[in-house]
Design a protein around this motif. Sequence first.
Motif, PDB file in Angstrom:
ATOM      1  N   LEU A  91      17.141   0.395  -3.040  1.00 26.73           N
ATOM      2  CA  LEU A  91      16.048  -0.431  -3.577  1.00 26.73           C
ATOM      3  C   LEU A  91      14.879  -0.203  -1.811  1.00 26.73           C
ATOM      4  CD1 LEU A  91      19.117  -2.506  -3.502  1.00 26.73           C
ATOM      5  CD2 LEU A  91      17.390  -2.206  -5.768  1.00 26.73           C
ATOM      6  N   VAL A  92      15.380  -0.414  -1.256  1.00 24.28           N
ATOM      7  CA  VAL A  92      14.543  -0.146   0.156  1.00 24.28           C
ATOM      8  C   VAL A  92      13.395   1.333  -0.183  1.00 24.28           C
ATOM      9  CG1 VAL A  92      13.773   0.562   2.165  1.00 24.28           C
ATOM     10  CG2 VAL A  92      16.139  -0.711   2.134  1.00 24.28           C
ATOM     11  N   LEU A  93      13.838   2.590  -0.612  1.00 23.73           N
ATOM     12  CA  LEU A  93      12.768   3.422  -1.014  1.00 23.73           C
ATOM     13  C   LEU A  93      12.558   2.716  -2.176  1.00 23.73           C
ATOM     14  CD1 LEU A  93      12.022   6.387  -0.565  1.00 23.73           C
ATOM     15  CD2 LEU A  93      14.067   6.965  -2.247  1.00 23.73           C
ATOM     16  N   THR A  94      12.284   2.648  -3.082  1.00 22.49           N
ATOM     17  CA  THR A  94      11.740   2.154  -4.329  1.00 22.49           C
ATOM     18  C   THR A  94      10.257   0.921  -4.628  1.00 22.49           C
ATOM     19  OG1 THR A  94      13.537   2.639  -5.810  1.00 22.49           O
ATOM     20  CG2 THR A  94      12.276   1.036  -6.629  1.00 22.49           C
ATOM     21  N   ILE A  95      10.920  -0.285  -3.262  1.00 23.63           N
ATOM     22  CA  ILE A  95      10.162  -1.116  -2.441  1.00 23.63           C
ATOM     23  C   ILE A  95       8.865  -0.730  -2.543  1.00 23.63           C
ATOM     24  CG2 ILE A  95      10.053  -3.328  -1.347  1.00 23.63           C
ATOM     25  CD1 ILE A  95      12.882  -3.930  -2.387  1.00 23.63           C
ATOM     26  N   LYS A  96       9.069  -0.043  -1.101  1.00 21.06           N
ATOM     27  CA  LYS A  96       8.751   1.341   0.232  1.00 21.06           C
ATOM     28  C   LYS A  96       7.811   2.448  -0.892  1.00 21.06           C
ATOM     29  CE  LYS A  96       8.968   4.180   3.027  1.00 21.06           C
ATOM     30  NZ  LYS A  96       9.841   5.613   4.461  1.00 21.06           N
ATOM     31  N   GLY A  98       7.488   2.682  -4.587  1.00 21.60           N
ATOM     32  CA  GLY A  98       7.587   2.276  -5.412  1.00 21.60           C
ATOM     33  C   GLY A  98       8.393   3.177  -6.830  1.00 21.60           C
ATOM     34  N   ARG A  99       7.194   3.395  -8.114  1.00 26.33           N
ATOM     35  CA  ARG A  99       7.873   4.631  -8.872  1.00 26.33           C
ATOM     36  C   ARG A  99       6.693   4.874  -9.108  1.00 26.33           C
ATOM     37  NH1 ARG A  99      13.768   5.279  -9.277  1.00 26.33           N
ATOM     38  NH2 ARG A  99      14.535   3.646  -9.328  1.00 26.33           N
ATOM     39  N   LEU A 100       6.714   6.392  -9.617  1.00 24.72           N
ATOM     40  CA  LEU A 100       5.674   7.375  -9.747  1.00 24.72           C
ATOM     41  C   LEU A 100       5.239   7.168 -11.342  1.00 24.72           C
ATOM     42  CD1 LEU A 100       6.340  10.829  -7.382  1.00 24.72           C
ATOM     43  CD2 LEU A 100       4.633   8.677  -6.849  1.00 24.72           C
ATOM     44  N   ASN A 101       4.399   7.167 -11.362  1.00 23.10           N
ATOM     45  CA  ASN A 101       4.241   7.403 -12.961  1.00 23.10           C
ATOM     46  C   ASN A 101       4.243   5.892 -13.973  1.00 23.10           C
ATOM     47  OD1 ASN A 101       2.850   8.668 -15.784  1.00 23.10           O
ATOM     48  ND2 ASN A 101       5.092   9.525 -15.866  1.00 23.10           N
ATOM     49  N   SER A 102       4.650   4.837 -13.019  1.00 20.26           N
ATOM     50  CA  SER A 102       4.943   3.607 -13.979  1.00 20.26           C
ATOM     51  C   SER A 102       4.222   2.391 -12.931  1.00 20.26           C
ATOM     52  CB  SER A 102       6.656   3.032 -13.114  1.00 20.26           C
ATOM     53  OG  SER A 102       7.100   2.945 -11.773  1.00 20.26           O
ATOM     54  N   GLN A 103       4.366   1.221 -13.170  1.00 19.81           N
ATOM     55  CA  GLN A 103       4.233   0.461 -13.506  1.00 19.81           C
ATOM     56  C   GLN A 103       4.607  -0.347 -11.634  1.00 19.81           C
ATOM     57  OE1 GLN A 103       0.852  -1.837 -13.989  1.00 19.81           O
ATOM     58  NE2 GLN A 103       1.267   0.513 -15.445  1.00 19.81           N
ATOM     59  N   MET A 104       5.611   0.208 -11.372  1.00 17.31           N
ATOM     60  CA  MET A 104       5.969   0.291  -9.575  1.00 17.31           C
ATOM     61  C   MET A 104       5.285   0.404  -8.601  1.00 17.31           C
ATOM     62  SD  MET A 104       8.561  -2.003  -8.485  1.00 17.31           S
ATOM     63  CE  MET A 104       9.215  -2.036  -6.182  1.00 17.31           C
ATOM     64  N   PRO A 105       4.498  -0.716  -7.415  1.00 13.66           N
ATOM     65  CA  PRO A 105       3.646  -0.498  -6.584  1.00 13.66           C
ATOM     66  C   PRO A 105       4.603  -0.025  -5.826  1.00 13.66           C
ATOM     67  CG  PRO A 105       3.756  -2.972  -7.265  1.00 13.66           C
ATOM     68  CD  PRO A 105       4.846  -2.690  -8.193  1.00 13.66           C
ATOM     69  N   ALA A 106       4.166   0.258  -4.568  1.00 16.77           N
ATOM     70  CA  ALA A 106       4.221   0.890  -3.473  1.00 16.77           C
ATOM     71  C   ALA A 106       4.176  -0.296  -2.330  1.00 16.77           C
ATOM     72  CB  ALA A 106       3.564   2.102  -2.729  1.00 16.77           C
ATOM     73  N   PHE A 107       5.469  -0.987  -1.555  1.00 19.02           N
ATOM     74  CA  PHE A 107       4.942  -2.213  -1.003  1.00 19.02           C
ATOM     75  C   PHE A 107       4.606  -1.737   0.395  1.00 19.02           C
ATOM     76  CE2 PHE A 107       6.400  -3.820  -4.632  1.00 19.02           C
ATOM     77  CZ  PHE A 107       5.634  -5.357  -4.696  1.00 19.02           C
ATOM     78  N   ASP A 108       5.220  -0.438   0.658  1.00 17.79           N
ATOM     79  CA  ASP A 108       4.747   0.269   2.111  1.00 17.79           C
ATOM     80  C   ASP A 108       2.594   0.729   2.396  1.00 17.79           C
ATOM     81  OD1 ASP A 108       3.933   1.886   4.093  1.00 17.79           O
ATOM     82  OD2 ASP A 108       5.878   2.644   4.413  1.00 17.79           O
ATOM     83  N   SER A 113      -0.671   7.605   2.010  1.00 19.58           N
ATOM     84  CA  SER A 113      -1.056   8.288   2.711  1.00 19.58           C
ATOM     85  C   SER A 113      -0.842   9.287   3.879  1.00 19.58           C
ATOM     86  CB  SER A 113      -1.651   7.116   3.325  1.00 19.58           C
ATOM     87  OG  SER A 113      -0.368   6.832   4.369  1.00 19.58           O
ATOM     88  N   ASP A 114       0.113   9.517   4.008  1.00 18.72           N
ATOM     89  CA  ASP A 114       0.779  10.784   4.507  1.00 18.72           C
ATOM     90  C   ASP A 114       1.735  11.011   3.806  1.00 18.72           C
ATOM     91  OD1 ASP A 114       3.008   8.648   5.131  1.00 18.72           O
ATOM     92  OD2 ASP A 114       2.799   8.617   6.984  1.00 18.72           O
ATOM     93  N   GLY A 115       2.010  11.551   2.885  1.00 19.50           N
ATOM     94  CA  GLY A 115       3.281  12.416   2.476  1.00 19.50           C
ATOM     95  C   GLY A 115       4.829  11.833   2.505  1.00 19.50           C
ATOM     96  N   ARG A 116       4.354  10.674   2.942  1.00 22.56           N
ATOM     97  CA  ARG A 116       5.768  10.094   3.461  1.00 22.56           C
ATOM     98  C   ARG A 116       6.909   9.349   2.422  1.00 22.56           C
ATOM     99  NH1 ARG A 116       4.792   4.736   6.644  1.00 22.56           N
ATOM    100  NH2 ARG A 116       3.317   6.095   7.850  1.00 22.56           N
ATOM    101  N   CYS A 117       6.394   9.166   1.534  1.00 25.44           N
ATOM    102  CA  CYS A 117       6.877   8.583   0.052  1.00 25.44           C
ATOM    103  C   CYS A 117       7.057   9.881  -1.245  1.00 25.44           C
ATOM    104  CB  CYS A 117       6.317   7.548  -0.478  1.00 25.44           C
ATOM    105  SG  CYS A 117       6.429   6.322   0.110  1.00 25.44           S
ATOM    106  N   PHE A 118       8.172  10.556  -1.348  1.00 23.60           N
ATOM    107  CA  PHE A 118       8.521  11.688  -2.252  1.00 23.60           C
ATOM    108  C   PHE A 118       7.491  12.755  -1.628  1.00 23.60           C
ATOM    109  CE2 PHE A 118       8.607   7.706  -4.271  1.00 23.60           C
ATOM    110  CZ  PHE A 118      10.116   8.064  -4.577  1.00 23.60           C
ATOM    111  N   GLY A 119       6.929  13.406  -0.354  1.00 25.54           N
ATOM    112  CA  GLY A 119       5.706  14.242  -0.018  1.00 25.54           C
ATOM    113  C   GLY A 119       4.462  13.794  -0.905  1.00 25.54           C
TER     114      GLY A 119
END
Length: 182
Positions: A91-96, A98-108, A113-119
């Motif tokens: 859940l933390v990862l998904t909120i932070k 988001g979900r690539l290729n979807s409508q779930m935004p990234a809240f971080d 900006s720096d590859g911290r999410c899924f590189g």
Amino acid sequence: MTARRKHSMRLHVFSRVRVAAAIMAVAISGGAGAQEQKPLDAADVADGMRLFQQKGNCQACHGWAGDGRKTDSQMPNGANLRETKLNRDGLVLTIKCGRLNSQMPAFDKFAYSDGRCFGKTQADQKSYPTRMPDPPATLQPREIELIADFLIQKIVGKGPMNHAKCVEFWGSETDACKEFPK
């Protein structure tokens, strides 16, 4: 190669194997322990609920009960979080991120900006057919954790909403609970 050098190399390799095994053991046991949910502070759960409803506006897509039944038809359809298989870390990862290729935004704020999410970076996202929207607000890491804790406490794995769960969810009888038979 001398016998002494061969012996030294074997010890070095053996030490590396033991260190790797120790790291794996800690990771495995730490992972199992991380799944155990410690009792949550009621104030933290309330803060998480407030963040879910207001700052994150998660209910616009996921519904107030987290069941995917939203009231704003203009917003994307959110997942039914009452049925999700995600644990707290997921859940933390998904909120932070988001979900690539979807409508779930990234809240971080710095998620891509720096590859911290899924590189991945902002440029990488352009290759996906579905564009991830901007969130209504960015969240601090602690706020993301509070939302995840609220979800674990009040929504995830709780099954479909009914009158009793609604009253428990809100802490008292509210108008929202009138739609559920007693």
